[in-house]
Scaffold this active site. Structure first.
Site, PDB file in Angstrom:
ATOM      1  N   GLU A  74      25.590  45.896  28.266  1.00  8.71           N
ATOM      2  CA  GLU A  74      25.072  44.672  27.635  1.00  8.71           C
ATOM      3  C   GLU A  74      24.902  43.590  28.690  1.00  8.71           C
ATOM      4  O   GLU A  74      25.843  43.270  29.423  1.00  8.71           O
ATOM      5  CB  GLU A  74      26.031  44.191  26.544  1.00  8.71           C
ATOM      6  CG  GLU A  74      25.488  42.975  25.785  1.00  8.71           C
ATOM      7  CD  GLU A  74      26.412  42.527  24.674  1.00  8.71           C
ATOM      8  OE1 GLU A  74      25.953  42.395  23.526  1.00  8.71           O
ATOM      9  OE2 GLU A  74      27.606  42.309  24.962  1.00  8.71           O
TER      10      GLU A  74
ATOM     11  N   TYR B  36      18.286  38.381  26.026  1.00  8.40           N
ATOM     12  CA  TYR B  36      19.350  39.338  25.718  1.00  8.40           C
ATOM     13  C   TYR B  36      18.828  40.736  25.999  1.00  8.40           C
ATOM     14  O   TYR B  36      17.668  41.055  25.718  1.00  8.40           O
ATOM     15  CB  TYR B  36      19.765  39.239  24.245  1.00  8.40           C
ATOM     16  CG  TYR B  36      20.763  40.306  23.826  1.00  8.40           C
ATOM     17  CD1 TYR B  36      22.132  40.087  23.945  1.00  8.40           C
ATOM     18  CD2 TYR B  36      20.325  41.540  23.348  1.00  8.40           C
ATOM     19  CE1 TYR B  36      23.041  41.075  23.591  1.00  8.40           C
ATOM     20  CE2 TYR B  36      21.229  42.518  22.987  1.00  8.40           C
ATOM     21  CZ  TYR B  36      22.582  42.290  23.114  1.00  8.40           C
ATOM     22  OH  TYR B  36      23.478  43.267  22.780  1.00  8.40           O
TER      23      TYR B  36
END
Length: 400
Positions: free
Chosen positions: A206, A118
């Site tokens: 993101e 992530y």
């Protein structure tokens, strides 16, 4: 302002951020053509909506079937996937039960993923620094990781005066357990991601998941949001706006210079000033109510804009009561009163309306409302207004 995944990847690619090859498609034929243009032998067909959780989402017409991200081995399978997605409503944990209609697809080349991570770049307002957050738990909800295993999230803040450096990149890469050539690839990835964030005036970037393919770090998915106040500097980003993905009322509000966000409650709010709007919503909740929206008409609203704001509130079928809370400075109370009355008469108001006015021309505003013939409930202060609108809304719902 949000954009689609394929648009985000096209922007990031211009900054040197590695992404798998992919081609957007608006029709089934374009999806098949895209697959035939890619190396293969594995293709990924991804629904393009402004919401996350697409892979785990379900289509309303086939809730037991596959989601909005599908692996295909042939052009025929790509065609079948495109036919199953385009024009259908995809429901994810971020869309709510109403879902979103899929009008665009993104066909990408399949890659051999060794590990998922992530990565996000955000503005940390507590430190006034652009901050990287990375984790070895790629593909998962970062909120869940933060709650259950916060030690797996690595944060690195960037001093705005010094900017991004090799030290930051190595700290992120080593924190993810990367080694040798992987660190070099990751360092380039992070540096380019930071430059994209700054140069494009983004509010969030993101990458979930960020993946390892051989020794190369790549963005398998990408989400970008931009600072609306800086969009005037980026006409190329404004051109990426997909109005079909926007709430119709939020679009109308933006076109009329109103700040509006729809919420899940049943008490509509019209306020001047963002801070006062937040306080109004808080005190409604304090007294047992649920706000249906955030709506700031601003300090220089006209009668026409106030009328539009009132119509937007009433267009929400969940609204069972309305609180107008105005502290008049630049915004004059009589202008608000005229706008509220004009809109209430035009839409045939049938829900309780509580109005609290204070400030410039307040007596004139109260006089206009008193002579309107409308069943307006007047309030002396904010707490009084909140109590009255919650009580009136509960009574209205009970009577219905």
């Amino acid at each position: 302002m949000n954009i689609h995944e394929y648009q985000a990847k096209e922007l990031l690619k211009k900054f040197g951020v590695a992404v798998p090859d992919g081609i957007p498609a608006m029709t089934v034929a374009e999806a098949v053509k895209a697959a035939e243009s890619l190396p293969g032998p594995l293709y990924v067909v991804k629904a393009q909506i402004h919401a996350g959780g697409r892979g785990a989402g379900k289509f309303k017409n086939n809730p037991e079937g596959k989601g909005g991200v599908r692996l295909c081995k042939t052009a025929d399978e790509v065609k079948a996937a495109a036919e199953a997605m385009l024009g259908q409503v995809l429901v994810t944990k971020q869309t709510g039960p109403e879902g979103k209609e899929v009008q665009r697809l993104y066909v990408t080349d399949g890659v051999d993923i060794e590990k998922e991570y992530y990565c996000s770049v955000v503005l940390d307002r507590s430190t006034s620094r652009v901050t990287f957050m990375v984790s070895t738990e790629g593909g998962m909800d970062i909120e869940e990781v933060a709650h259950n295993t916060p030690e797996k999230i690595i944060k690195v803040g960037i001093d705005p005066a010094a900017g991004f450096s090799g030290f930051h990149a190595r700290k992120l890469a080593f924190g993810l357990g990367l080694k040798a050539a992987q660190v070099k690839s990751a360092s380039k990835f992070f540096a380019n991601l930071y430059k994209a964030f700054i140069d494009l005036d983004a509010s969030i970037v993101e990458i979930n998941p960020m993946i390892l393919v051989g020794d190369e770090i790549m963005a398998l998915d990408a989400k970008m949001n931009f600072d609306a106040n800086a969009l005037y500097r980026h006409p190329e980003i404004q051109a990426l706006r997909d109005e079909s993905e926007e709430d119709e009322n939020e679009k109308i509000a933006a076109d009329n210079e109103l700040s509006y966000v729809r919420l899940d409650g049943n008490i509509g709010c019209m306020v001047n000033g963002a801070g006062l709007a937040m306080s109004t919503m808080d005190i409604i909740k304090l007294h047992g109510g649920e706000p249906a929206n955030f709506l700031d008409v601003g300090g220089g609203a006209t009668k026409e804009r106030v009328t539009t704001a009132f119509k937007i509130i009433l267009s929400d079928p969940n609204v069972k009561g309305i609180l107008v809370n105005i502290f008049g400075g630049i915004m004059k109370c009589d202008v608000i009163a005229e706008g509220v009355i004009a809109a209430a008469k035009e839409v045939d108001l049938k829900v309780p309306l509580v109005v609290r006015l204070e400030g410039t021309n307040v007596e004139k505003g109260k006089e206009i409302m008193a002579k309107s013939g409308l069943p307006i409930i007047s309030a002396d202060n904010l707490e009084d207004a909140a109590k009255k609108v919650v009580e009136a809304t509960h009574k209205a719902q009970a009577a219905a």
